[in-house]
Scaffold this motif. Structure first.
Motif, PDB file in Angstrom:
ATOM      1  N   GLY A 188     -28.935  -9.238  74.814  1.00  0.00           N
ATOM      2  CA  GLY A 188     -29.223  -8.286  74.273  1.00  0.00           C
ATOM      3  C   GLY A 188     -28.214  -7.612  73.402  1.00  0.00           C
ATOM      4  O   GLY A 188     -28.598  -6.120  72.398  1.00  0.00           O
ATOM      5  N   LYS A 189     -27.248  -8.428  73.826  1.00  0.00           N
ATOM      6  CA  LYS A 189     -26.088  -7.126  72.639  1.00  0.00           C
ATOM      7  C   LYS A 189     -25.325  -8.227  71.288  1.00  0.00           C
ATOM      8  O   LYS A 189     -26.110  -8.940  71.550  1.00  0.00           O
ATOM      9  CB  LYS A 189     -24.079  -7.916  73.827  1.00  0.00           C
ATOM     10  CG  LYS A 189     -24.692  -7.352  75.179  1.00  0.00           C
ATOM     11  CD  LYS A 189     -24.216  -6.118  75.184  1.00  0.00           C
ATOM     12  CE  LYS A 189     -24.214  -5.413  77.001  1.00  0.00           C
ATOM     13  NZ  LYS A 189     -25.090  -6.345  77.523  1.00  0.00           N
ATOM     14  N   THR A 190     -25.034  -7.729  70.628  1.00  0.00           N
ATOM     15  CA  THR A 190     -24.566  -7.790  69.286  1.00  0.00           C
ATOM     16  C   THR A 190     -23.704  -8.740  69.001  1.00  0.00           C
ATOM     17  O   THR A 190     -22.660  -8.155  69.340  1.00  0.00           O
ATOM     18  CB  THR A 190     -24.632  -6.310  67.827  1.00  0.00           C
ATOM     19  OG1 THR A 190     -26.172  -6.102  68.661  1.00  0.00           O
ATOM     20  CG2 THR A 190     -24.130  -6.790  66.281  1.00  0.00           C
ATOM     21  N   LEU A 191     -23.773  -9.316  68.146  1.00  0.00           N
ATOM     22  CA  LEU A 191     -21.903 -10.568  68.282  1.00  0.00           C
ATOM     23  C   LEU A 191     -22.196 -10.073  66.337  1.00  0.00           C
ATOM     24  O   LEU A 191     -22.937 -10.195  65.967  1.00  0.00           O
ATOM     25  CB  LEU A 191     -22.476 -11.664  68.214  1.00  0.00           C
ATOM     26  CG  LEU A 191     -21.818 -12.639  67.771  1.00  0.00           C
ATOM     27  CD1 LEU A 191     -20.494 -12.599  68.091  1.00  0.00           C
ATOM     28  CD2 LEU A 191     -21.975 -14.190  67.489  1.00  0.00           C
ATOM     29  N   GLY A 192     -20.756  -9.527  66.265  1.00  0.00           N
ATOM     30  CA  GLY A 192     -20.792 -10.045  64.796  1.00  0.00           C
ATOM     31  C   GLY A 192     -19.888 -10.878  63.848  1.00  0.00           C
ATOM     32  O   GLY A 192     -17.947 -11.583  65.399  1.00  0.00           O
ATOM     33  N   ILE A 193     -20.169 -11.897  63.949  1.00  0.00           N
ATOM     34  CA  ILE A 193     -19.252 -12.366  63.135  1.00  0.00           C
ATOM     35  C   ILE A 193     -18.382 -12.395  61.622  1.00  0.00           C
ATOM     36  O   ILE A 193     -19.181 -12.415  60.755  1.00  0.00           O
ATOM     37  CB  ILE A 193     -20.050 -14.325  62.743  1.00  0.00           C
ATOM     38  CG1 ILE A 193     -21.043 -14.026  64.119  1.00  0.00           C
ATOM     39  CG2 ILE A 193     -19.299 -15.286  62.767  1.00  0.00           C
ATOM     40  CD1 ILE A 193     -21.583 -15.514  63.744  1.00  0.00           C
ATOM     41  N   GLN A 194     -16.901 -12.663  61.655  1.00  0.00           N
ATOM     42  CA  GLN A 194     -16.618 -12.046  60.305  1.00  0.00           C
ATOM     43  C   GLN A 194     -16.102 -13.780  60.060  1.00  0.00           C
ATOM     44  O   GLN A 194     -15.230 -15.061  60.533  1.00  0.00           O
ATOM     45  CB  GLN A 194     -15.592 -11.725  61.060  1.00  0.00           C
ATOM     46  CG  GLN A 194     -14.500 -11.520  59.431  1.00  0.00           C
ATOM     47  CD  GLN A 194     -13.000 -10.578  59.881  1.00  0.00           C
ATOM     48  OE1 GLN A 194     -13.026  -9.668  60.729  1.00  0.00           O
ATOM     49  NE2 GLN A 194     -12.048 -10.230  58.473  1.00  0.00           N
ATOM     50  N   ALA A 195     -16.727 -14.618  58.823  1.00  0.00           N
ATOM     51  CA  ALA A 195     -16.795 -15.602  58.172  1.00  0.00           C
ATOM     52  C   ALA A 195     -17.408 -16.699  58.432  1.00  0.00           C
ATOM     53  O   ALA A 195     -17.685 -16.398  59.843  1.00  0.00           O
ATOM     54  CB  ALA A 195     -15.489 -16.614  58.498  1.00  0.00           C
ATOM     55  N   PHE A 196     -18.732 -16.915  57.878  1.00  0.00           N
ATOM     56  CA  PHE A 196     -20.423 -18.134  58.110  1.00  0.00           C
ATOM     57  C   PHE A 196     -19.481 -19.439  57.662  1.00  0.00           C
ATOM     58  O   PHE A 196     -20.947 -19.484  57.385  1.00  0.00           O
ATOM     59  CB  PHE A 196     -20.901 -16.451  58.364  1.00  0.00           C
ATOM     60  CG  PHE A 196     -22.736 -17.073  59.090  1.00  0.00           C
ATOM     61  CD1 PHE A 196     -22.661 -16.901  60.136  1.00  0.00           C
ATOM     62  CD2 PHE A 196     -23.986 -17.531  57.849  1.00  0.00           C
ATOM     63  CE1 PHE A 196     -23.364 -17.434  60.903  1.00  0.00           C
ATOM     64  CE2 PHE A 196     -24.572 -17.295  58.841  1.00  0.00           C
ATOM     65  CZ  PHE A 196     -24.653 -17.048  60.362  1.00  0.00           C
ATOM     66  N   GLY A 197     -18.711 -19.572  58.083  1.00  0.00           N
ATOM     67  CA  GLY A 197     -18.757 -20.906  57.507  1.00  0.00           C
ATOM     68  C   GLY A 197     -19.322 -21.930  58.863  1.00  0.00           C
ATOM     69  O   GLY A 197     -20.058 -21.921  59.294  1.00  0.00           O
ATOM     70  N   ASN A 198     -19.068 -23.533  58.694  1.00  0.00           N
ATOM     71  CA  ASN A 198     -19.368 -24.264  59.903  1.00  0.00           C
ATOM     72  C   ASN A 198     -19.419 -23.718  60.809  1.00  0.00           C
ATOM     73  O   ASN A 198     -19.841 -23.837  61.891  1.00  0.00           O
ATOM     74  CB  ASN A 198     -18.332 -25.684  59.895  1.00  0.00           C
ATOM     75  CG  ASN A 198     -18.694 -26.416  58.379  1.00  0.00           C
ATOM     76  OD1 ASN A 198     -20.261 -26.695  57.892  1.00  0.00           O
ATOM     77  ND2 ASN A 198     -18.238 -27.359  57.684  1.00  0.00           N
ATOM     78  N   VAL A 199     -18.152 -23.164  61.741  1.00  0.00           N
ATOM     79  CA  VAL A 199     -17.975 -22.780  62.859  1.00  0.00           C
ATOM     80  C   VAL A 199     -18.948 -20.889  62.964  1.00  0.00           C
ATOM     81  O   VAL A 199     -20.028 -21.792  64.059  1.00  0.00           O
ATOM     82  CB  VAL A 199     -16.586 -22.474  63.471  1.00  0.00           C
ATOM     83  CG1 VAL A 199     -16.699 -21.910  64.885  1.00  0.00           C
ATOM     84  CG2 VAL A 199     -15.749 -23.555  62.872  1.00  0.00           C
TER      85      VAL A 199
END
Length: 306
Positions: free
Chosen positions: A132-143
């Motif tokens: 239910g939490k929000t994950l932000g991802i900075q740089a959306f490459g392979n990893v």
């Protein structure tokens, strides 16, 4: 051709055996330098080699000056900031990485770190759930894409920012596109960093961004320590006792952070994102195949110093 495998942190034995097999079948001689104590040992070892496979080992201008016969360096892993690219280019040396080979290992570690911090480092204290939490991802490459997929499987909402990808590409990767760092940080209960250490990113994550995060948020760094403004991080943690920081690469001021903030911070003893048997083998074998292909066909697909 002579190929040197130079690793202060050695590959697994199975990986070394596989690398040797690939290179020798390609007609190359294999040399091994493991657990060397001083940079001078690497400088001495490269004197007459034609190719070099490394992990986190530093290929400096001094190394390149000493390597008169060197044609190619392959970093077994995605990051390559441990290689002096300008010096390599000046010496006519091709530098490659092995993108994607360590990605799953790093992604699993990032998820594990989130849960570890959510559960108060597995102490008896009451923790929280990531669902239910929000994950932000900075740089959306392979990893980043793998982290997002695993987070969604845990019931998290996933947002991502990547200036090199279109909204459609980010959405196709399973994340909601975000268009500014302020928006990403302000809307993320967990923020996972996957940016490289470049002049434009070094020290870029500091007080202003970190303090935009929601109450109880956690910053997760499996990228590079250099991207963090350490003074800014310390100030943010001081002013915001609800925030947490977990990292696979300890900041220079970690002892101070740990003394001040206790269970709100954690750093692995050594960088271990790629420290799985599978990643160890995958990256090493990929490096060997790229060297064989380069000498056989001139293939420079993964060259990073073009």
């Amino acid at each position: 051709m002579k190929v040197l495998i130079a690793t202060q942190k050695p590959f697994a034995a199975a990986a070394v055996a596989g690398i040797k097999e690939i290179l020798e079948k390609g007609g190359h001689e294999v040399l091994l330098l493991e657990k060397y104590a001083e940079q001078a040992d690497l400088v001495k070892a490269v004197a007459d080699v034609n190719a070099l496979i490394i992990r986190s080992d530093k290929v400096t201008a001094e190394v390149l000056d000493a390597a008169k016969e060197l044609k190619i360096v392959v970093r077994a892993g995605a990051g390559y900031d441990n290689v002096d690219l300008a010096a390599a280019t000046a010496h006519g040396v091709v530098v490659m990485n092995t993108p994607g080979q360590n990605s799953n290992a790093v992604a699993e570690l990032a998820i594990a770190m989130m849960i570890f911090m959510a559960r108060t480092q597995f102490t008896p204290a009451t923790g929280s759930e990531v669902q239910g939490k929000t994950l932000g991802i900075q740089a959306f490459g392979n990893v980043g894409r793998l982290v997002g997929a695993k987070a969604k499987a845990l019931g998290m909402k996933v947002k991502a920012l990547d200036p090199f990808l279109s909204d459609e590409q980010i959405a196709a990767g399973g994340a909601e596109p975000v268009h500014s760092l302020d928006e990403l940080y302000a809307g993320s209960d967990y923020l996972s960093l996957h940016i490289p250490a470049l002049p434009s990113t070094i020290g870029s994550i500091g007080y202003d961004l970190i303090t935009k995060m929601p109450k109880g948020a956690t910053l997760v760094n499996t990228a590079r320590k250099e991207v963090i403004d350490e003074a800014g991080l310390e100030k943010a943690l001081e002013e915001r006792p609800d925030l947490k920081y977990v990292t696979d690469v300890a900041p220079d001021n970690f002892a101070v952070l740990q003394e001040k903030f206790g269970l709100r911070v954690f750093a692995t003893p050594k960088k271990m994102g790629a420290q799985t048997a599978e990643a160890n083998i995958n990256a090493g074998l990929a490096a060997a195949r790229q060297i064989v292909d380069y000498f056989a066909t001139g293939n420079t697909r993964f060259q990073v110093n073009k």
